[in-house]
Design a protein around this motif. Structure first.
Motif, PDB file in Angstrom:
ATOM      1  N   SER A  93       0.830  -1.212   0.000  1.00  0.00           N
ATOM      2  CA  SER A  93       0.000   0.000   0.000  1.00  0.00           C
ATOM      3  C   SER A  93       0.866   1.264   0.000  1.00  0.00           C
ATOM      4  CB  SER A  93      -0.957   0.003   1.194  1.00  0.00           C
ATOM      5  OG  SER A  93      -0.225   0.105   2.399  1.00  0.00           O
ATOM      6  N   GLU A  94       2.158   1.116   0.293  1.00  0.00           N
ATOM      7  CA  GLU A  94       3.064   2.263   0.227  1.00  0.00           C
ATOM      8  C   GLU A  94       3.259   2.671  -1.228  1.00  0.00           C
ATOM      9  OE1 GLU A  94       6.702   2.223   2.539  1.00  0.00           O
ATOM     10  OE2 GLU A  94       5.919   0.487   3.629  1.00  0.00           O
ATOM     11  N   THR A  95       3.515   3.953  -1.416  1.00  0.00           N
ATOM     12  CA  THR A  95       3.691   4.454  -2.778  1.00  0.00           C
ATOM     13  C   THR A  95       5.066   5.075  -2.960  1.00  0.00           C
ATOM     14  OG1 THR A  95       2.709   6.594  -2.217  1.00  0.00           O
ATOM     15  CG2 THR A  95       1.222   4.899  -3.094  1.00  0.00           C
ATOM     16  N   VAL A  96       5.419   5.243  -4.205  1.00  0.00           N
ATOM     17  CA  VAL A  96       6.653   5.903  -4.591  1.00  0.00           C
ATOM     18  C   VAL A  96       6.306   6.855  -5.733  1.00  0.00           C
ATOM     19  CG1 VAL A  96       7.296   4.036  -6.177  1.00  0.00           C
ATOM     20  CG2 VAL A  96       9.066   5.562  -5.289  1.00  0.00           C
ATOM     21  N   LYS A  97       6.931   8.013  -5.739  1.00  0.00           N
ATOM     22  CA  LYS A  97       6.754   8.969  -6.832  1.00  0.00           C
ATOM     23  C   LYS A  97       7.833   8.695  -7.872  1.00  0.00           C
ATOM     24  CE  LYS A  97       3.789  11.696  -4.583  1.00  0.00           C
ATOM     25  NZ  LYS A  97       2.405  11.533  -4.782  1.00  0.00           N
ATOM     26  N   ILE A  98       7.417   8.645  -9.127  1.00  0.00           N
ATOM     27  CA  ILE A  98       8.344   8.439 -10.232  1.00  0.00           C
ATOM     28  C   ILE A  98       8.269   9.674 -11.121  1.00  0.00           C
ATOM     29  CG2 ILE A  98       9.022   6.944 -12.139  1.00  0.00           C
ATOM     30  CD1 ILE A  98       9.041   5.441  -9.498  1.00  0.00           C
ATOM     31  N   LEU A  99       9.413  10.319 -11.322  1.00  0.00           N
ATOM     32  CA  LEU A  99       9.481  11.520 -12.148  1.00  0.00           C
ATOM     33  C   LEU A  99      10.071  11.166 -13.505  1.00  0.00           C
ATOM     34  CD1 LEU A  99      11.013  13.840  -9.410  1.00  0.00           C
ATOM     35  CD2 LEU A  99       8.600  13.598 -10.012  1.00  0.00           C
ATOM     36  N   VAL A 100       9.254  11.366 -14.542  1.00  0.00           N
ATOM     37  CA  VAL A 100       9.662  11.005 -15.902  1.00  0.00           C
ATOM     38  C   VAL A 100       9.171  12.073 -16.863  1.00  0.00           C
ATOM     39  CG1 VAL A 100       9.460   9.308 -17.755  1.00  0.00           C
ATOM     40  CG2 VAL A 100       9.451   8.539 -15.385  1.00  0.00           C
ATOM     41  N   ASP A 101      10.082  12.589 -17.661  1.00  0.00           N
ATOM     42  CA  ASP A 101       9.701  13.469 -18.762  1.00  0.00           C
ATOM     43  C   ASP A 101       8.827  14.640 -18.294  1.00  0.00           C
ATOM     44  OD1 ASP A 101      10.064  14.036 -21.439  1.00  0.00           O
ATOM     45  OD2 ASP A 101       8.383  12.798 -22.126  1.00  0.00           O
ATOM     46  N   GLY A 102       9.165  15.201 -17.133  1.00  0.00           N
ATOM     47  CA  GLY A 102       8.435  16.352 -16.611  1.00  0.00           C
ATOM     48  C   GLY A 102       7.120  16.028 -15.921  1.00  0.00           C
ATOM     49  N   LYS A 103       6.803  14.752 -15.784  1.00  0.00           N
ATOM     50  CA  LYS A 103       5.557  14.340 -15.130  1.00  0.00           C
ATOM     51  C   LYS A 103       5.876  13.499 -13.909  1.00  0.00           C
ATOM     52  CE  LYS A 103       2.934  14.425 -19.360  1.00  0.00           C
ATOM     53  NZ  LYS A 103       2.479  13.680 -20.497  1.00  0.00           N
ATOM     54  N   GLU A 104       4.960  13.542 -12.946  1.00  0.00           N
ATOM     55  CA  GLU A 104       5.120  12.756 -11.728  1.00  0.00           C
ATOM     56  C   GLU A 104       4.019  11.698 -11.662  1.00  0.00           C
ATOM     57  OE1 GLU A 104       4.318  13.970  -7.303  1.00  0.00           O
ATOM     58  OE2 GLU A 104       6.374  14.569  -7.835  1.00  0.00           O
ATOM     59  N   TYR A 105       4.421  10.458 -11.428  1.00  0.00           N
ATOM     60  CA  TYR A 105       3.496   9.338 -11.323  1.00  0.00           C
ATOM     61  C   TYR A 105       3.580   8.776  -9.915  1.00  0.00           C
ATOM     62  CZ  TYR A 105       3.894   9.557 -16.411  1.00  0.00           C
ATOM     63  OH  TYR A 105       3.910   9.979 -17.710  1.00  0.00           O
ATOM     64  N   THR A 106       2.459   8.386  -9.365  1.00  0.00           N
ATOM     65  CA  THR A 106       2.432   7.721  -8.070  1.00  0.00           C
ATOM     66  C   THR A 106       2.168   6.243  -8.318  1.00  0.00           C
ATOM     67  OG1 THR A 106       1.593   9.717  -6.992  1.00  0.00           O
ATOM     68  CG2 THR A 106       1.315   7.646  -5.804  1.00  0.00           C
ATOM     69  N   GLU A 107       3.087   5.411  -7.854  1.00  0.00           N
ATOM     70  CA  GLU A 107       3.016   3.972  -8.112  1.00  0.00           C
ATOM     71  C   GLU A 107       3.123   3.216  -6.793  1.00  0.00           C
ATOM     72  OE1 GLU A 107       2.302   3.140 -11.048  1.00  0.00           O
ATOM     73  OE2 GLU A 107       3.084   4.741 -12.331  1.00  0.00           O
ATOM     74  N   HIS A 108       2.676   1.959  -6.811  1.00  0.00           N
ATOM     75  CA  HIS A 108       2.845   1.097  -5.642  1.00  0.00           C
ATOM     76  C   HIS A 108       4.318   0.734  -5.516  1.00  0.00           C
ATOM     77  CE1 HIS A 108      -1.319   0.493  -4.574  1.00  0.00           C
ATOM     78  NE2 HIS A 108      -1.594   0.427  -5.870  1.00  0.00           N
TER      79      HIS A 108
END
Length: 139
Positions: free
Chosen positions: A11-26
């Protein structure tokens, strides 16, 4: 007890920064499928683990989409099987870079069987040490 830990961990998340966008993933999607991400995301070892944020500045949005497919090959097998040859090369590079070992076993067989020409097959087999899969395809 372990199941509870796993549930909390997933349930913990990690932020992934790619190509100027931020994604929240498990978090578990990345750490369970890649020893590279697992090491990066250790809570007290690296900046990425402490902040729960990974920056992938050299990756494009498309490369990130392909990486996410490779992190869960069983869920994404139909999409993986329909990648273009160029996307296959990107994916194989990501598999190697992030040591996505479960993905390479699933994907190598599918990639080899999907390529249309002998040149494509030979290139993939040589570049990613898939000679065994190539020989199986020929039989």
């Amino acid at each position: 007890m372990e199941v509870s830990h796993c549930s909390n961990f997933c349930s913990e998340t990690v932020k992934i920064l790619v190509d100027g966008k931020e994604y929240t993933e498990h978090l578990c999607d990345f750490t369970l499928n890649s020893p590279v991400f697992e090491a990066m995301l250790q809570p007290n070892c690296f900046k990425e683990g402490i902040e729960r944020k990974i920056s992938l500045p050299e990756k494009t949005g498309r490369q990130y989409e392909i990486l996410k497919m490779a992190l869960s090959p069983q869920k994404n097998l139909s999409e993986l099987m329909n990648l273009t040859f160029d996307d296959c090369l990107v994916l194989l590079g990501l598999i190697e870079e992030y040591q996505l070992n479960p993905a390479i076993n699933e994907f190598s067989q599918q990639t080899i069987s999907n390529q249309k020409t002998s040149t494509d097959l030979l290139l993939l087999a040589h570049q990613y040490n898939l000679e065994k899969a190539f020989h199986l395809h020929l039989q």
